[in-house]
Design a protein around this motif. Sequence first.
Motif, short mmCIF file in Angstrom:
data_model
loop_
_atom_site.label_atom_id
_atom_site.label_comp_id
_atom_site.label_asym_id
_atom_site.label_seq_id
_atom_site.Cartn_x
_atom_site.Cartn_y
_atom_site.Cartn_z
N ALA A 324 -27.22 -33.30 -46.55
CA ALA A 324 -27.73 -33.12 -47.91
C ALA A 324 -28.48 -34.36 -48.38
O ALA A 324 -29.53 -34.26 -49.03
N VAL A 325 -27.96 -35.54 -48.05
CA VAL A 325 -28.66 -36.78 -48.42
C VAL A 325 -29.97 -36.90 -47.64
O VAL A 325 -31.01 -37.29 -48.20
N LEU A 326 -29.95 -36.57 -46.36
CA LEU A 326 -31.17 -36.61 -45.56
C LEU A 326 -32.23 -35.67 -46.12
O LEU A 326 -33.44 -35.91 -45.95
N GLY A 327 -31.80 -34.61 -46.78
CA GLY A 327 -32.73 -33.61 -47.30
C GLY A 327 -33.19 -33.85 -48.72
O GLY A 327 -33.95 -33.04 -49.27
N GLN A 328 -32.77 -34.95 -49.33
CA GLN A 328 -33.18 -35.24 -50.71
C GLN A 328 -34.69 -35.43 -50.80
O GLN A 328 -35.25 -36.29 -50.12
N GLN A 329 -35.33 -34.61 -51.61
CA GLN A 329 -36.75 -34.76 -51.96
C GLN A 329 -37.68 -34.74 -50.74
O GLN A 329 -38.74 -35.37 -50.76
N VAL A 330 -37.28 -34.04 -49.67
CA VAL A 330 -38.17 -33.87 -48.53
C VAL A 330 -38.15 -32.41 -48.12
O VAL A 330 -37.29 -31.63 -48.55
N SER A 331 -39.08 -32.02 -47.26
CA SER A 331 -39.15 -30.64 -46.80
C SER A 331 -38.03 -30.34 -45.82
O SER A 331 -37.37 -31.24 -45.29
N THR A 374 -33.37 -48.84 -39.35
CA THR A 374 -33.95 -47.90 -38.38
C THR A 374 -34.26 -46.55 -39.00
O THR A 374 -34.85 -45.70 -38.34
N LEU A 375 -33.87 -46.35 -40.25
CA LEU A 375 -34.09 -45.06 -40.92
C LEU A 375 -35.45 -45.05 -41.60
O LEU A 375 -35.76 -45.93 -42.41
N SER A 376 -36.25 -44.06 -41.27
CA SER A 376 -37.60 -43.96 -41.85
C SER A 376 -37.53 -43.19 -43.17
O SER A 376 -37.99 -42.05 -43.27
N MET A 377 -36.94 -43.85 -44.16
CA MET A 377 -36.81 -43.25 -45.48
C MET A 377 -36.80 -44.36 -46.51
O MET A 377 -36.59 -45.53 -46.16
N PRO A 378 -37.01 -44.04 -47.79
CA PRO A 378 -37.01 -45.08 -48.82
C PRO A 378 -35.71 -45.88 -48.83
O PRO A 378 -34.64 -45.35 -48.50
N ARG A 379 -35.79 -47.15 -49.23
CA ARG A 379 -34.64 -48.03 -49.21
C ARG A 379 -33.49 -47.48 -50.06
O ARG A 379 -32.32 -47.59 -49.70
N SER A 380 -33.82 -46.87 -51.19
CA SER A 380 -32.76 -46.35 -52.07
C SER A 380 -31.98 -45.24 -51.38
O SER A 380 -30.76 -45.14 -51.51
N ARG A 381 -32.68 -44.41 -50.59
CA ARG A 381 -31.97 -43.34 -49.90
C ARG A 381 -31.16 -43.88 -48.72
O ARG A 381 -30.13 -43.34 -48.36
N ARG A 382 -31.65 -44.94 -48.09
CA ARG A 382 -30.85 -45.58 -47.05
C ARG A 382 -29.52 -46.06 -47.63
O ARG A 382 -28.46 -45.88 -47.02
N THR A 383 -29.58 -46.65 -48.81
CA THR A 383 -28.36 -47.12 -49.46
C THR A 383 -27.44 -45.96 -49.77
O THR A 383 -26.22 -46.04 -49.57
N ALA A 414 -20.03 -40.66 -58.38
CA ALA A 414 -19.84 -42.11 -58.52
C ALA A 414 -20.61 -42.89 -57.46
O ALA A 414 -20.75 -44.12 -57.57
N LEU A 415 -21.13 -42.21 -56.43
CA LEU A 415 -21.88 -42.88 -55.38
C LEU A 415 -23.33 -43.10 -55.80
O LEU A 415 -23.90 -42.27 -56.52
N PRO A 416 -23.96 -44.19 -55.38
CA PRO A 416 -25.37 -44.42 -55.73
C PRO A 416 -26.27 -43.36 -55.12
O PRO A 416 -26.09 -42.97 -53.96
N GLY A 417 -27.23 -42.90 -55.90
CA GLY A 417 -28.20 -41.93 -55.40
C GLY A 417 -27.75 -40.49 -55.44
O GLY A 417 -28.48 -39.60 -54.98
#
Length: 491
Positions: A324-331, A374-383, A414-417
């Motif tokens: 679900a986190v990997l799918g945030q705001q992407v296709s 190593t994750l090709s996603m925005p820093r906020s989503r990595r966090t 309570a988790l960031p993002g």
Amino acid sequence: MYTDTDRCVRAVQSKDARFDGWFFTAVRTTGIYCRPSCPAVPPKVENMSFLPSAAACQQAGYRACKRCRPDTSPGSPEWNARADAVARAMRLIQDGVVDREGVTGLATRLGYSTRQVERQLGAELGAGPLALARAQRAQTARLLIETSELPMGDVAFAAGFASIRNFNETVREVFALTPGELRARAARAGRSEPRVPGTITLRLPYRAPLNPDNLFGHLAATAVPGVEEWRDGAYRRTLRLPYGTGVVALTPGPEHIGCRLALTDLRDLTIAISRCRWMLDLDADPEAVDGQLRTDPLLAPLVDKAPGRRVPRTVDAAEFAVRAVLGQQVSTAAARTHAARLVTAYGEPVEDPQGGLTHLFPGPEALAGLDPETLSMPRSRRTTLTTLVGALADGSLPLGIDSDWEAARAALNALPGFGPWTTEIIAMRALGDPDAFLPSDLGVRRAAQGLGLPSTPAALTARAAGWRPWRAYAVQYLWATEDHAINHLPV
């Protein structure tokens, strides 16, 4: 429902299959128990009594009917629609917790004493956790006896019995046949499924209607390469199980779901079946769901057009939370790509008899050591991802079929993002809350606007109050208005 005698009698006399699994009919004069839709001539009303579970019938000394096979009824929809202690206990028992951890382990997971758990289950189901687990072992034994060529000793071991003697006694007591007679009877009736070496083939019952389009379409469209695939008309995926690993193929059918399992340890059979039923939402009551949604005149045409939609769930709540986190705001395609990279780097290799699947989805412990750079996603989503994985790995965020839905929501928020969309999609598909709702989802808002429903989140939430407690199913109907791959069976 079993306390409403008049309603139960009407269901039995009309042989109404919609009530299979809701209650069981015990016949005093014959000593057998049946499902409501039993094809036999209904007994006299004065000879019928109604019990809430197969375990209660067995505990009262009744044996299973040989014609309607009540032990193979769909499960009661109550256990997936409720979040109280009894419903959570039933989901855990179905997942094999009593066999693995005992009643003490079940009580610990629920946060109650063993005495409280036994009292609550006894009051509502007429049987305690040991009797409920025993009934489940008997059903698993019957499946293996009738659908495999395993020696009876292996069947007893795989079904969870402590001894051959206990296995033989239970089978005779519940089914009034010896294990050998059960196997011979199934062979004469032609009941066995086609057998493939190394696999167990069986049927998963459900309450009609069932619309497979969004259910299998969603699972196939979001399939992670190496972990899931659609092949030859079946959804296939790898399974992480308590004793080993497995590969399952699930094929939609008009009367049942075909299920073919390859397991490294047969003790996982009951758990694998339970998780597949949970993923496909097979214990749902479509009559109750669709009946409630039809009360909204703007939603009713969608329900009438294709009734029986289920909520596609997951076999692993932690896996789905990560996805679900990997799918945030992407296709959908981008989310699959992100997930596939994690699988390749951190997934555990498995063997697939048909060669199409290669890995288990990596668990939180394996992902805890990933390098966010190593994750090709925005820093906020990595966090967001690394924080989630850390909480799952250290146990501070327990997600599973036994989760308290509101407590889990609070922990996720309570988790960031984590916003409402991510939390609610996890509540819907990982935790199984039938009332989870996504008013801010773009597809839901577009569908609402097209139907003349309010399209702003606040206004749509207010309108959806009339859809409760089935708002997760309403989301499936709203999503189905778009021509998206998740709404169609793959060709």
